[in-house]
Design a protein around this motif. Structure first.
Motif, mmCIF file in Angstrom:
data_model
loop_
_atom_site.group_PDB
_atom_site.id
_atom_site.type_symbol
_atom_site.label_atom_id
_atom_site.label_comp_id
_atom_site.label_asym_id
_atom_site.label_seq_id
_atom_site.Cartn_x
_atom_site.Cartn_y
_atom_site.Cartn_z
ATOM 1 N N TYR A 1 1.074 -0.974 0.102
ATOM 2 C CA TYR A 1 -0.221 -0.079 -0.179
ATOM 3 C C TYR A 1 0.746 1.493 -0.058
ATOM 4 O O TYR A 1 1.563 1.300 0.582
ATOM 5 C CB TYR A 1 -1.004 0.164 1.365
ATOM 6 C CG TYR A 1 -2.472 -0.859 0.956
ATOM 7 C CD1 TYR A 1 -3.255 -0.176 0.175
ATOM 8 C CD2 TYR A 1 -2.250 -1.904 1.326
ATOM 9 C CE1 TYR A 1 -4.556 -0.753 0.419
ATOM 10 C CE2 TYR A 1 -3.759 -3.082 1.275
ATOM 11 C CZ TYR A 1 -4.652 -1.844 1.015
ATOM 12 O OH TYR A 1 -5.492 -2.829 0.966
ATOM 13 N N ILE B 1 -5.003 3.531 -1.207
ATOM 14 C CA ILE B 1 -4.132 3.029 -2.338
ATOM 15 C C ILE B 1 -3.566 1.818 -2.386
ATOM 16 O O ILE B 1 -2.426 2.078 -1.635
ATOM 17 C CB ILE B 1 -3.525 4.560 -2.418
ATOM 18 C CG1 ILE B 1 -4.458 6.484 -2.533
ATOM 19 C CG2 ILE B 1 -2.769 4.286 -4.337
ATOM 20 C CD1 ILE B 1 -2.931 6.890 -3.127
ATOM 21 N N THR C 1 -3.716 3.951 -10.160
ATOM 22 C CA THR C 1 -4.540 3.833 -9.550
ATOM 23 C C THR C 1 -4.900 5.227 -10.696
ATOM 24 O O THR C 1 -4.085 5.837 -10.494
ATOM 25 C CB THR C 1 -4.064 4.527 -7.881
ATOM 26 O OG1 THR C 1 -3.922 3.459 -7.442
ATOM 27 C CG2 THR C 1 -5.835 5.469 -7.435
ATOM 28 N N SER D 1 4.203 1.491 -7.852
ATOM 29 C CA SER D 1 2.162 1.937 -8.237
ATOM 30 C C SER D 1 2.651 3.073 -9.081
ATOM 31 O O SER D 1 3.510 4.109 -9.093
ATOM 32 C CB SER D 1 1.540 2.987 -6.678
ATOM 33 O OG SER D 1 1.983 1.927 -5.699
ATOM 34 N N ILE E 1 0.110 6.310 -9.682
ATOM 35 C CA ILE E 1 -1.644 7.265 -9.271
ATOM 36 C C ILE E 1 -1.477 8.611 -10.585
ATOM 37 O O ILE E 1 -0.843 9.451 -11.232
ATOM 38 C CB ILE E 1 -1.125 8.123 -8.256
ATOM 39 C CG1 ILE E 1 -0.800 7.579 -7.451
ATOM 40 C CG2 ILE E 1 -2.545 8.988 -7.789
ATOM 41 C CD1 ILE E 1 -0.870 8.110 -5.508
ATOM 42 N N SER F 1 -7.769 0.988 -8.595
ATOM 43 C CA SER F 1 -8.306 1.645 -8.222
ATOM 44 C C SER F 1 -8.577 3.190 -9.137
ATOM 45 O O SER F 1 -8.244 3.298 -9.567
ATOM 46 C CB SER F 1 -7.240 2.134 -7.070
ATOM 47 O OG SER F 1 -6.898 0.755 -6.289
ATOM 48 N N VAL G 1 -14.095 6.586 -2.467
ATOM 49 C CA VAL G 1 -12.066 5.039 -3.419
ATOM 50 C C VAL G 1 -13.153 3.942 -3.786
ATOM 51 O O VAL G 1 -14.453 3.204 -2.998
ATOM 52 C CB VAL G 1 -11.845 4.640 -2.103
ATOM 53 C CG1 VAL G 1 -10.798 3.970 -1.670
ATOM 54 C CG2 VAL G 1 -11.427 6.295 -1.330
ATOM 55 N N SER H 1 -11.549 -0.648 -5.667
ATOM 56 C CA SER H 1 -10.394 -0.602 -5.703
ATOM 57 C C SER H 1 -11.033 -2.358 -5.764
ATOM 58 O O SER H 1 -11.823 -2.597 -5.673
ATOM 59 C CB SER H 1 -9.393 -1.014 -4.799
ATOM 60 O OG SER H 1 -7.826 -1.195 -5.168
#
Length: 353
Positions: free
Chosen positions: A31, A37, A42, A175, A177, A206, A223, A225
């Protein structure tokens, strides 16, 4: 007769059995922000000028320093590349100073242009920092998408997002975003708010949506996901800093319920709904009367009105609960010093009555 190339790989070379899968010990989901997240791709969406860039800047600083996201959620330290394609160095410096960052952080890097293209740029950073579970922020998607005049807009959107998702999938724990805008107008399902076709949302792991009245500091973070359950949390934006409305996700979710349930009502109705929302296990009228110091008749009148207007639930005779009683994330939600024992005063009242 069909010719078969003996040197070609077997089409089923990648198959694996359920019996094998159930015996494996697989790594836990990583995470960036626990409960909000997870690793992977994402998509962060909101209307223009609502504070998206402030949010991802704060998340980048928190991740690079191993500090707290949204003011109270501890996060692990990791290298961060922020592709601020709508900003320049001067604006970024000003924003960092606004949120109180005057030195470093050493693990945070910026680019305001990607001459090599977004895919090679992101891929290179992820590869060079793969062992440290890196985070890349692309702000915004519109700066790299281009235009499309074909007949398969969904397929085009899905392909573009899938190309970005493939980059992080190659490096487990990493990750990406991606910041994007919403469509105009109110939508019954917040996923429909994502500008473009559903191909964008469909390819993401997500999706986060920020909703905020421009005249207030209060906002809602939606949110959804593949790895974190759906949730809605109350946030506040003050001087460029996004913070939970409370000291934990549990409190922010409760604040969101209270705000939705008490909007446009009088003080007495707001007070009784807020009280019921504090106790997922439910409350009896006599307990409400004890805590609020109200007469029994007034309590029953307001409980009935709150139930009839959909602001609280009445699952069985004489018991009133919040409309939603299930937690909306998959991690422990207790904040500092918060546990079920925090509600001991109400438990004691019920046991004594």
């Amino acid at each position: 007769m069909t010719y078969v190339d003996a040197t070609a790989p077997d089409p089923l070379d990648g198959v694996f059995a359920a019996d094998w899968l159930t015996k494996q010990i697989l790594p836990a989901v990583e995470y960036v922000v626990p409960g909000v997240i997870p690793e992977g791709l994402t998509l962060l969406v909101a209307p223009p000028k609502i504070g998206k860039s402030w949010m991802v800047l704060g998340l980048g600083v928190a991740a690079a320093t191993g500090d707290c996201a949204f003011g109270s959620i501890p996060v692990d330290r990791r290298p961060v590349l922020y592709l601020a394609l709508e900003d320049g160095a001067r604006r970024l410096q000003s924003r960092l100073r606004t949120i109180g960052v005057t030195t470093g952080p050493r693990g945070l890097f910026f680019m305001t242009d990607v001459p090599a293209g977004p895919i090679p740029t992101i891929a290179t950073f992820l590869e060079r920092n793969a062992e440290h579970k890196p985070l890349v922020i692309l702000d915004t998607l519109g700066k790299v998408r281009g235009t499309y005049g074909g007949n398969d807009a969904y397929g085009n959107d899905y392909s573009q997002m899938s190309a970005l998702k493939d980059l992080v999938d190659r490096h487990p724990g990493s990750s990406l975003i991606v910041v994007h805008h919403t469509n105009k107008g109110e939508k019954s399902d917040f996923l429909d708010s994502v500008s473009g076709t559903q191909g964008l949302a469909g390819a993401a792991d997500s999706i986060l949506l920020i909703q905020r009245d421009r005249q207030t500091e209060s906002s809602t973070l939606h949110v959804t996901s593949r790895d974190a359950k759906e949730g809605q949390y109350s946030l506040n934006l003050t001087d460029g800093i996004w913070k939970l409305d409370g000291s934990s996700l549990r409190e922010a979710a409760e604040a969101m319920r209270n705000r939705a349930a008490t909007e446009g009502v009088g003080d007495d109705m707001a007070e009784i709904v807020t009280l019921v929302n504090k106790y997922p296990e439910g409350m009896k009228p006599k307990d409400v009367a004890t805590l609020l110091h109200w007469e029994d008749g007034k309590v029953r009148l307001y409980l009935r009105r709150a139930y009839e207007s959909g602001r609280i639930a009445n699952p069985k005779r004489g018991l009133y609960t919040p409309v939603t009683t299930e937690t909306s994330v998959t991690i422990p939600l207790e904040g500092p010093g918060e546990s079920i024992s925090s509600y001991g005063s109400y438990t004691a009242i019920r046991e004594a009555s």
